[in-house]
Write a protein that holds these residues in place. Sequence first.
Motif: not given
Lengths: 243, 99
Positions: A70-71, A125, A235-236, A241
């Motif tokens: 998810e990261v 990230s 996340d992107r 998250i």
Amino acid sequence: MCGTCGCDGPVIAAGTETVSVEQRLLAKNDDLAAHVRASLEERSIVSVNLMSSPGAGKTSLLERTVAALEVAVGVIEGDQETTYDADRIRAAGARAVQVNTGSGCHLDASMVHRALHELDPSPGSLLVVENVGNLVCPALFDVGEHARVVIVSVTEGDDKPVKYPHMFAAADLVVVNKTDLLPYVDLDLDRLVAQARELSPGVGVLPLSVRTGEGLDAWYVWLAALLEKKGADRDRHGNTIPA
Amino acid sequence: MHELSLAEDLVDLVADRLAGPDLIGRQVVAVRLRVGREAGVMSDALAFSWDVVTVATALEGARLDIEETDGDDLALAALEVLALKEEEPCAEPAAVTAR
């Protein structure tokens, strides 16, 4: 230059003198690597230096990882030539920058520093530096990573660690890839693990198959622990998250 | 091989040191390195790389003296430079009168 008339002709030297310097050759690289690491930490970005011999499965593992995590993931790809690997990572859904070293055999801190300006990874990230495929040279060069992961595939033999001690001594994790091929090769996994731990005491060894997916969960768990330690949790889209 | 990269770093280190006020304009005769046996560096490859990277530079011809030690030391220990006395005349005073 002559002290009398200022010409560039040969002078009568009075001998030589020794000037002490005492400077580590890798000081410049290591100082820049420390700067990279600190600036990543300011933005809660975790960096992993991924190394192996060519073809052990670095890019394939990253493709899976980018899809599963998810990261947000950003990747700096290192190869002598082509953008093939950066193209694959982008196709998998992550941002990537390709560094082509030409005749060079490793990535160093200055290459990663330059690539980071282009990649501009987002806060919170995961940054992966996929090094040039090479079990020798990359071991010497700190590129600002928080962890070093070495991948070895089952087709490479169980005596790899002691044959390439500098690389395996520096490993924070050893991934043994292509376990789906174990029935077809002579590999004593216990021997490989023992050798790896001889060089890097207590190092985690994760046997897995990127191709079939077997054992990948343990890799994601290891990554999750590293990310949590450093607070990388976006996340992107830049959203946090939930824990 | 990474020794080429290290030789380039060495040239930069020497240049940085030569920029110091005490060494400006001085000529380097030899560069003294310590290379530990555990440093992951081949002395032969480093010597070869040094010859390659110093071609057509002010360091061309400067000797690379490598002292092999135990451990993983990898350091520029010292520079051997020509000691010039300001009052020494040049070897070819004829060059002056010809001007």
